[in-house]
Write a protein that holds these residues in place. Structure first.
Motif, PDB file in Angstrom:
ATOM      1  N   VAL A 183      30.950  33.789  56.122  1.00  0.00           N
ATOM      2  CA  VAL A 183      31.808  33.415  54.987  1.00  0.00           C
ATOM      3  C   VAL A 183      31.391  34.285  53.808  1.00  0.00           C
ATOM      4  O   VAL A 183      30.199  34.389  53.515  1.00  0.00           O
ATOM      5  CB  VAL A 183      31.637  31.922  54.622  1.00  0.00           C
ATOM      6  N   THR A 184      32.360  34.934  53.166  1.00  0.00           N
ATOM      7  CA  THR A 184      32.026  35.675  51.948  1.00  0.00           C
ATOM      8  C   THR A 184      32.481  34.868  50.752  1.00  0.00           C
ATOM      9  O   THR A 184      33.448  34.111  50.831  1.00  0.00           O
ATOM     10  CB  THR A 184      32.706  37.054  51.913  1.00  0.00           C
ATOM     11  N   ALA A 185      31.775  35.033  49.628  1.00  0.00           N
ATOM     12  CA  ALA A 185      32.124  34.294  48.414  1.00  0.00           C
ATOM     13  C   ALA A 185      31.960  35.191  47.194  1.00  0.00           C
ATOM     14  O   ALA A 185      30.912  35.802  46.995  1.00  0.00           O
ATOM     15  CB  ALA A 185      31.238  33.053  48.281  1.00  0.00           C
ATOM     16  N   GLU A 186      33.019  35.253  46.414  1.00  0.00           N
ATOM     17  CA  GLU A 186      32.997  36.083  45.203  1.00  0.00           C
ATOM     18  C   GLU A 186      34.028  35.551  44.223  1.00  0.00           C
ATOM     19  O   GLU A 186      35.007  34.927  44.622  1.00  0.00           O
ATOM     20  CB  GLU A 186      33.330  37.536  45.552  1.00  0.00           C
ATOM     21  N   GLU A 187      33.813  35.835  42.953  1.00  0.00           N
ATOM     22  CA  GLU A 187      34.792  35.428  41.942  1.00  0.00           C
ATOM     23  C   GLU A 187      35.673  36.629  41.652  1.00  0.00           C
ATOM     24  O   GLU A 187      35.577  37.275  40.599  1.00  0.00           O
ATOM     25  CB  GLU A 187      34.070  34.946  40.686  1.00  0.00           C
TER      26      GLU A 187
END
Lengths: 315, 276
Positions: free
Chosen positions: A246-250
């Motif tokens: 899972v990737t997470a970024e704003e």
């Protein structure tokens, strides 16, 4: 868990002051946002080495290029939207094509910028910068890492983009933690799934891992502070050992960290993936909390994404 | 370098014009029109004004020249080669695969260039940065920047036009090749830039207006700019696009088109036959 909060742009301000003391060639340029970007901290200490170029980002990038050609190390500073978007061609043609040593700081990345609304929330800057040949792209997760990143990019001979956030966010890394551009930090080891994140949302990822642990899901958390050059080794190792990412970024889900990780996986070891990010839309006004909720950027959203990806995991 | 007499410079200008038409003909593409209009401006600059050392291209005290209108690199490559930056024969590799003489200047490919350009409007900002660095480092080098007239329609030029006087960059000399033609036609008709001298004056520049094909006026303008203190100078050089080749003169179509074999021959005859 109670944790101290600071805007990570503060780390930029502290890093600049340190650089100002250690390297007389370091200069800082801003485009009428010095107070907000923290470049005014450097201005107060080194007024002769600070230049306001006015509200003229394109000229600021070109001027910085000229200064760098003469041996200076200019840090140009403004909001991410105004530098990565508005001055993109100047960064491409004048700076990157010639490999000029300009450091570009984009403050106010993400919807957490809040009430200013969509025009001021940089959501495309990582994509715009990482596509440029020769560009280094760093997205620090907290104020301590932001300071280290600021100091580290001065050692690279070439264009670099640093992305900061506006809001006060948890300071959870330590001064003594290892930091090297291009080398990701594994913050939490795990064997079932891996979350790869950049920026303040790394903290949300850690909260998600904690939650998942309670449910018996062993979650690896990687702080991918450098988007380019990307630490492919740590990604492939995670894919091999945990089998789900899972990737997470704003940032937009297209073209940023998620895109970069997907490129590596698709080419080497296709692995089920979910992406946390803004889904092909613009932001809006609101509190950072309201916006994180609406755009599905909270630790709960990450937990959900992990469960989705686990359901798709190959045997 | 030893300054050339006016007579010698005139002879060199013919060679530079010939280079431009030969190079673009050999390449089968390129920009002869605006190159030909800048010949006297760059020949005078490279041979008699610009303090540089071809054998030491990175000499820290050299004067800098920034070609903002990158498409006229044929004229720049020619004066660079003819002042010794690289062999004149190499000019014929323009725009070819593997050449250091890229279709628009690439600073990484060719020593002696100061910047890459091709996307218009960016050079004056770079010149300002170099000039500001000179002030910070107590260096006396000067920075020259050639821009096209159509290029002045780019907003960044006017951002940079504010910056230079704001920081007292009297070591900047901007040059406008005012041939009044751009790809789509006359500048006045595409997007007017007049009153040009007043624009620069109101931005607090010292303005020098000349005939850009009169070598004596060109040299005098560079001298006046160098002697003018506390303000940057701009030389507005009135020129003729395609100058020296009758069928190219004042024809917008020759902005970005190479001469064919017959046209090349005719051009060379005119350049060396009747003078300019």
């Amino acid at each position: 868990m109670s944790v101290k909060k600071l805007p990570n742009r503060d780390g930029y301000g502290h890093g600049l002051i340190e650089l100002g003391k250690s390297n007389p060639d370091v200069l800082v340029l801003d485009a009428d946002l010095a107070k907000s970007t923290r470049s005014d901290w450097f201005q107060k200490e080194f007024p002769d080495r600070f230049f306001d170029l006015g509200i003229a980002e394109q000229d600021m990038l070109g001027t910085a290029a000229g200064l760098a050609l003469a041996g200076k190390i200019p840090f140009v500073t403004t909001y991410g939207v105004f530098v990565a978007g508005r001055a993109w061609d100047q960064i491409r043609t004048t700076i990157c094509y010639a490999g000029i040593n300009v450091k570009i700081a984009g403050a106010h990345g993400g919807v957490s910028v809040g009430p200013d609304g969509a025009t001021h929330q940089a959501l495309e800057d990582i994509a715009l910068m990482r596509v440029l040949p020769g560009m280094t792209v760093v997205v620090p997760c907290d104020a301590i890492e932001a300071k280290k990143a600021t100091i580290s990019v001065a050692e690279i001979n070439g264009p670099c983009y640093l992305r900061f956030a506006r809001e006060a966010t948890p300071v959870f890394t330590k001064e003594e933690d290892f930091f090297q551009i291009g080398k990701a930090n594994v913050l939490n080891d795990g064997s079932d799934v891996t979350i790869i994140a950049c920026g303040p949302i790394v903290y949300e990822s850690l909260l998600a891992a904690e939650q998942l642990q309670k449910e018996g899901i062993s979650t690896r958390v990687i702080n991918m502070h450098t988007i380019k050059p990307l630490d492919e080794e740590v990604i492939l190792k995670a894919a091999l050992e945990t089998g789900a990412i899972v990737t997470a970024e704003e940032h937009q889900i297209f073209g940023g960290l998620g895109g970069a990780v997907a490129e590596v996986l698709a080419k080497n070891n296709p692995t089920p993936m979910e992406m946390i990010g803004v889904k092909d839309t613009f932001g809006e006004s609101g509190t950072p909390e309201e916006l994180a909720e609406k755009y599905e950027l909270t630790s709960n959203d990450i937990v959900k994404a992990v469960k989705n990806v686990l359901s798709r995991k190959k045997d | 370098m030893v300054p050339q007499s006016n007579e010698n410079l005139q002879a060199i200008c013919k060679d530079v014009r010939a280079d431009i038409v030969k190079m673009t003909a050999a390449a089968g593409s390129g920009h002869p029109g605006g190159s030909l209009s800048s010949v006297e401006l760059l020949t005078a600059l490279y041979f008699n004004v610009l303090n540089h050392r071809p054998e030491e291209p990175n000499w820290p005290d050299r004067d800098r020249f920034i070609l903002s209108k990158g498409h006229v690199c044929p004229v720049l490559y020619s004066v660079m080669a003819r002042t010794g930056d690289f062999p004149v024969e190499e000019l014929m590799t323009l725009r070819k695969f593997g050449s250091r003489l890229q279709g628009h200047p690439n600073v990484k490919a060719l020593p002696g260039l100061e910047s890459s350009s091709g996307s218009l409007g960016q050079g004056l900002s770079i010149a300002n940065g170099l000039a500001l660095a000179a002030k910070l480092n107590n260096k006396s080098y000067r920075v020259y920047c050639l821009m096209g007239d159509g290029e002045l329609q780019e907003g960044q030029i006017w951002e940079a036009a504010m910056t230079a006087p704001h920081y007292g960059l009297d070591n900047v000399c901007a040059i406008v090749d005012y041939n009044n033609l751009q790809i789509d036609g006359k500048c006045d008709e595409v997007m007017g830039i007049n009153p040009l001298a007043k624009k620069w004056e109101s931005f607090n520049w010292h303005v020098i207006e000349i005939d850009g094909h009169d070598l004596a006026q060109v040299l005098k303008a560079y001298e006046e700019a160098a002697n003018h203190k506390e303000q940057p100078s701009v030389i507005i050089a009135h020129t003729t696009k395609g100058k020296g080749v009758s069928f190219m003169e004042n024809v917008a179509g020759w902005h970005g088109k190479a001469p064919n074999k017959e046209e090349l021959e005719k051009a060379l005859q005119e350049i060396y036959g009747g003078g300019i």
